[in-house]
Design an enzyme around this catalytic site. Structure first.
Site, PDB file in Angstrom:
ATOM      1  N   LYS A  27       0.822  -1.208   0.000  1.00 29.79           N
ATOM      2  CA  LYS A  27       0.000   0.000   0.000  1.00 29.79           C
ATOM      3  C   LYS A  27       0.863   1.268   0.000  1.00 29.79           C
ATOM      4  CE  LYS A  27      -4.108  -2.147   0.774  1.00 29.79           C
ATOM      5  NZ  LYS A  27      -3.771  -3.578   0.924  1.00 29.79           N
TER       6      LYS A  27
HETATM    7  C1  LIG Z   1      -4.511  -4.742   0.597  1.00 25.99           C
HETATM    8  C2  LIG Z   1      -3.707  -6.004   0.587  1.00 25.99           C
HETATM    9  C3  LIG Z   1      -3.952  -7.048  -0.351  1.00 25.99           C
HETATM   10  C4  LIG Z   1      -5.103  -6.996  -1.335  1.00 25.99           C
HETATM   11  O1  LIG Z   1      -4.911  -6.002  -2.313  1.00 25.99           O
HETATM   12  P1  LIG Z   1      -6.156  -5.504  -3.198  1.00 25.99           P
HETATM   13  O2  LIG Z   1      -5.641  -4.379  -3.997  1.00 25.99           O
HETATM   14  O3  LIG Z   1      -7.223  -5.114  -2.215  1.00 25.99           O
HETATM   15  O4  LIG Z   1      -6.568  -6.666  -4.029  1.00 25.99           O
HETATM   16  C5  LIG Z   1      -3.107  -8.141  -0.333  1.00 25.99           C
HETATM   17  N1  LIG Z   1      -2.097  -8.246   0.548  1.00 25.99           N
HETATM   18  C6  LIG Z   1      -1.839  -7.281   1.464  1.00 25.99           C
HETATM   19  C7  LIG Z   1      -0.708  -7.469   2.420  1.00 25.99           C
HETATM   20  C8  LIG Z   1      -2.621  -6.124   1.512  1.00 25.99           C
HETATM   21  O5  LIG Z   1      -2.363  -5.167   2.423  1.00 25.99           O
END
Ligand SMILES: *Cc1c(COP(=O)(O)O)cnc(C)c1O
Length: 464
Positions: free
Chosen positions: A112
């Protein structure tokens, strides 16, 4: 570059307004009106460039005149300077033609950060020049909230309130939200679960008087700028492995469909991607959709990969828009069925198009733990449970062995130390740059699961 809503009834916007709006006024999501084209020679010319230089070339056509070249490069460089690896999103080989792309080198140890660090700067630049302020409110099950607080802390132009379910995030996730001392960011522990937090946020957006009073903004994964920023690492990794001269496949641990949609965007723009593998944990609505064409809610059960414990996969709407030939009316109908009956069935044509681009795989709790243990035994790497789900799906979907397979490593193992230790016997340690996380003082605001109380808290906070 213009952006249109997936529901076809909101005004067309430029990049800056689409970013600041988050959700379109008709309830849809913004997507580019057409896909820019990166030619074979454009992609070949990315070989040997830094992450930042590639990011500039990929983002340039999408951002258009919202920022000039100098500003854009400056924001990109600022965004990734704090990453704990010079390659920013490095590849680690785990098999003959298999790789993990480590997306956890940012300040909060999950992918993120890659997008949030950049859009924090984009928000600030856009708001500062227009003299506006926003109040960003979001709900988190852990990773988005910490990344948002880290990216927006200390900014003059924004106050940030992140609601998280009290007692239901990991200790590392909580501390990452509660230890930044900047007065413009607030972690609010709500007496409720994640769905309660999300419902409170929605209610605030629907209270139009409040929305205008505090100029509410959103940075959750439906924000187009976040998806866009994630498109970059598909280019850097594919080019490192031989694109445009040979294709590359990706396996993507998926919850809200944002990260994997970024891969689809890269492919639409000309990056030679062979397969995109949707990797789900036991909450497998998307895997079932690829298998049967029926998209049906069954209820969420908590897992050791909690950031994927999601059933209303918001960004899937962006793909539906393309699967239905960009007919907003068709998307509205499917979304109405989903919120009413809790299900919809894809048309035969849409299902064929979905399967032409995507494979899918599912990984249950025991399998996730087994993959973590096997990876440790075979390669020495300690991976997090989300990444493990991606590895399992990649193995199951493996087609042409000559095509490199890249698994997106979405978090650092130290973010989920209990699950990882239970799986492989090793307690993963935080990287040295944040080794003192457990000693830093925390600042927590507790709040009841009550809209009026939260609105009062925010009003008071932004006046202070
Ligand atoms: C948010 C997240 C995901 C999923 O990603 P999306 O974009 O919602 O599909 C997978 N792994 C981790 C560690 C995350 O923080």
């Amino acid at each position: 570059m213009k952006y249109v809503s997936t529901r076809g009834m909101a005004p067309t916007l430029g990049f800056e307004d689409a970013m600041l709006a988050g959700l379109a006024r008709d309830g849809g999501l913004y997507v580019p009106a057409e896909w820019p084209e990166f030619r074979h020679s454009d992609i070949a010319a990315m070989a040997g460039l830094s992450y930042e230089e590639t990011a500039f070339r990929v983002l340039r056509p999408f951002v258009a005149d919202a920022f000039d070249d100098y500003q854009l490069m400056d924001m990109i460089e600022g965004a990734y300077a704090s990453f704990g690896h010079a390659a920013r999103c490095p590849l680690v080989q785990i098999g003959p033609n298999d790789w993990i792309m480590e997306l956890h080198h940012g300040p909060t140890l999950a992918f993120k950060d890659v997008a949030m660090q950049l859009i924090g700067r984009m928000f600030d630049a856009a708001l500062t020049r227009s003299g506006k302020r926003v109040t960003i409110v979001g709900a988190t099950s852990g990773d988005t909230g910490s990344a948002a607080i880290e990216a927006f802390r200390g900014l003059e132009s924004a106050d940030v309130y992140i609601l998280y379910p009290h007692g239901r995030v990991s200790e590392v996730q909580r501390r990452q939200m509660t230890t930044p001392a900047d007065s413009n960011v607030h972690a609010v522990a709500v007496d409720g679960d994640f769905d309660d937090c999300q419902a409170l946020v929605k209610a605030m957006f629907n209270d139009h008087a409040f929305r205008d009073e505090v100029s509410l903004g959103a940075v959750n994964s439906i924000n187009w700028a976040r998806v866009l920023a994630q498109t970059v690492y598909y280019f850097t990794s594919a080019v490192a492995l031989g694109a445009p001269h040979r294709p590359v496949s990706f396996s993507v641990p998926t919850g809200n469909f944002g990260d994997i949609f970024a891969g689809y965007v890269a492919k639409r723009c000309g990056l030679p991607i062979d397969r995109l593998v949707i990797a789900t944990n036991q909450n497998d609505i998307l895997h079932r959709t690829v298998a049967s064409g029926l998209h049906a809610k069954e209820g969420v059960s908590p897992s050791i990969s909690p950031s994927m414990d999601i059933e209303v996969s918001s960004n899937f709407e962006r793909l539906l828009f393309d699967l239905y030939d960009r007919q907003g009316g068709a998307v509205v109908q499917l979304m109405d069925e989903l919120s009413g009956a809790g299900r919809f069935t894809l048309s035969q044509g849409a299902l064929e198009k979905l399967r032409a681009e995507f494979d899918s795989g599912r990984c249950d709790e025991e399998e996730t733990a087994a993959v973590i243990a096997a990876m440790r035994a075979e390669t020495g790497l300690v991976i997090d449970p989300h990444t493990a789900v991606g590895v399992k799906a990649a193995v199951d979907a493996r087609g042409n062995a000559a095509v490199p397979m890249v698994i997106l490593g979405t978090a650092h193992a130290a973010k989920f130390p209990d699950a990882v230790e239970a799986a492989c016997g090793i307690r993963p340690q935080l990287p040295p740059r944040m080794a003192d996380l457990y000693q830093r003082p925390e600042r927590i605001t507790r709040a009841p699961n009550d809209l009026g109380a939260l609105q009062g808290l925010i009003r008071e906070g932004i006046r202070a």
